[in-house]
Design an enzyme around this catalytic site. Sequence first.
Site, PDB file in Angstrom:
ATOM      1  CB  CYS A 187     -56.719 -53.910  50.337  1.00  0.00           C
ATOM      2  SG  CYS A 187     -55.745 -52.490  50.711  1.00  0.00           S
TER       3      CYS A 187
ATOM      4  N   GLY B 259     -68.177 -84.516  53.001  1.00  0.00           N
ATOM      5  CA  GLY B 259     -68.139 -83.367  52.094  1.00  0.00           C
ATOM      6  C   GLY B 259     -66.743 -83.331  51.484  1.00  0.00           C
ATOM      7  NE  ARG B 260     -62.029 -81.277  55.158  1.00  0.00           N
ATOM      8  CZ  ARG B 260     -62.022 -79.963  55.352  1.00  0.00           C
ATOM      9  NH1 ARG B 260     -61.297 -79.176  54.587  1.00  0.00           N
ATOM     10  NH2 ARG B 260     -62.737 -79.432  56.332  1.00  0.00           N
TER      11      ARG B 260
HETATM   12  N1  LLP Z   1     -72.115 -83.094  58.437  1.00  0.00           N
HETATM   13  C1  LLP Z   1     -72.178 -82.038  59.252  1.00  0.00           C
HETATM   14  C2  LLP Z   1     -73.223 -81.962  60.245  1.00  0.00           C
HETATM   15  C3  LLP Z   1     -71.219 -81.015  59.145  1.00  0.00           C
HETATM   16  O1  LLP Z   1     -71.273 -79.987  59.967  1.00  0.00           O
HETATM   17  C4  LLP Z   1     -70.196 -81.115  58.179  1.00  0.00           C
HETATM   18  C5  LLP Z   1     -69.190 -80.064  58.034  1.00  0.00           C
HETATM   19  C6  LLP Z   1     -70.179 -82.248  57.334  1.00  0.00           C
HETATM   20  C7  LLP Z   1     -71.153 -83.231  57.507  1.00  0.00           C
HETATM   21  C8  LLP Z   1     -69.136 -82.451  56.274  1.00  0.00           C
HETATM   22  O2  LLP Z   1     -67.864 -82.576  56.834  1.00  0.00           O
HETATM   23  P1  LLP Z   1     -66.606 -82.952  55.927  1.00  0.00           P
HETATM   24  O3  LLP Z   1     -66.769 -84.381  55.498  1.00  0.00           O
HETATM   25  O4  LLP Z   1     -66.608 -82.032  54.782  1.00  0.00           O
HETATM   26  O5  LLP Z   1     -65.440 -82.748  56.802  1.00  0.00           O
HETATM   27  N2  LLP Z   1     -65.044 -74.661  56.251  1.00  0.00           N
HETATM   28  C9  LLP Z   1     -64.242 -75.672  56.911  1.00  0.00           C
HETATM   29  C10 LLP Z   1     -65.002 -76.948  57.112  1.00  0.00           C
HETATM   30  C11 LLP Z   1     -66.282 -76.791  57.892  1.00  0.00           C
HETATM   31  C12 LLP Z   1     -67.010 -78.094  58.042  1.00  0.00           C
HETATM   32  C13 LLP Z   1     -68.317 -77.893  58.707  1.00  0.00           C
HETATM   33  N3  LLP Z   1     -69.111 -79.064  58.819  1.00  0.00           N
HETATM   34  C14 LLP Z   1     -62.973 -75.885  56.102  1.00  0.00           C
HETATM   35  O6  LLP Z   1     -62.784 -75.214  55.096  1.00  0.00           O
HETATM   36  O7  LLP Z   1     -62.120 -76.681  56.473  1.00  0.00           O
END
Ligand code: LLP
Length: 422
Positions: free
Chosen positions: A349, A280-281
Amino acid sequence: KYAFNVKDDGYMYCENVKVQDIIDSREDDRPFYLYSKSQLTRNFQAYAAALQGVDSFVGYAIKANNNLKILEHLRSLGSGAVLVSGNELKLALVAGFDPARCILNGNGKLPQEILLAAQNGVLVNVDSEFDLEQIICASKISGKRIKILLRINPDVDPQVHPYVATGNKTSKFGIRNEKLQCFLDQVKTHSNELILVGVHCHLGSTITKINIFRDAALLMVQYIDEIRKQGFDLKYLNIGGGLGIDYYHAGAELPTPTDLIDAVRDLVLSRGVTLIIEPGRSIVANTAAFVSRVIGVKSNGNKNFIVVDGSMSELIRPSLYGAYQHIELVSPPPAGAELSTFDVVGPVCESADFLGKDRELRTPSKGAGLVVHDAGAYCMSMASTYNLRMRPSEYWVDDDGSVVKIRHSEDFNTYLQFFKGL
Ligand code: LLP
């Protein structure tokens, strides 16, 4: 190559477009998200190139950024999608993703969400005993055999903030080793409803050490061997997402998608599985900046504050995880502007409302634009309307350099709609 750069003239550009020009040409003066479409393409293609020679697909984690235009673009590049709710699944279908390259994930899926996955032939990850029961139930209702992957909790420490660690034994996600056999027995009993096609794990997010992925993949192939011995024809190894990015912009050499794939390639090839990866990121984070403007500068005690019109409502990662996101001014500061240490805060706030703490910046003038970098992942998708701040608009710089709106902002009327006819 990174999309957002301060060029020799001292101005911040997104690709070849001056961010200040975009600010000046907008009809409203609210903060907004600005993306580079080319950066999105480059990021996806980094995975595609890394995966050369490996039977595989990318399931982009929609939770990171669910802008429909971004989804459509990723789909056009060949991406699949990883979904964590029925609405994400519906959106993936609207964006045209191939359901066979979609996976419904989650530790608390609702019956109707699983049913939707079943009806559309989406892969489903199994997270618990009750989840498996619901999946069997959805199969019976839909009359479809559901392709499942077992989400295994491998208990590997991802060495990240506890809120984004998901594959260690105290986490709420996945199936623990000791229970694996019960799940396999259930699947055998329900062979009319289920086809076990693979195993999945996801360790956490913002991971910056490649050996962590390698350790998990080593465990996962052992599970594959064990499960295959019982006569299951496993096709997929899904190693989740989680690759971190360079939030600090301090020249650190962080692992790339190629490093990640190379670390697991031999294991994938030796088992003859199709690799699924769920970033994702690392696909969307650095495609966007959050652009806000300075309302004023003040000091309290010995703290200096830059108060901007953007806030934790639009970008909550600093408040929620203490996350660092790099902040820069979009235009050269006034001549003689002093370098000081500031907290960059919003108008919301509460004291958790900050975008950055202790940042060295030249004192900006009122109205100056400021960007929070790496705001493409988990920023807009986590935005709220706290303090009745309505969600902002999004733009991208298209491949031809034109600036295109890719999402409308919400406004006060959007809010009043929720009460219409009540
Ligand atoms: N697959 C699963 C099962 C996941 O739970 C996640 C993210 C991903 C893939 C994607 O992960 P990435 O490649 O994006 O790291 N809100 C948090 C991040 C939460 C991620 C949750 N799971 C933040 O802003 O850092």
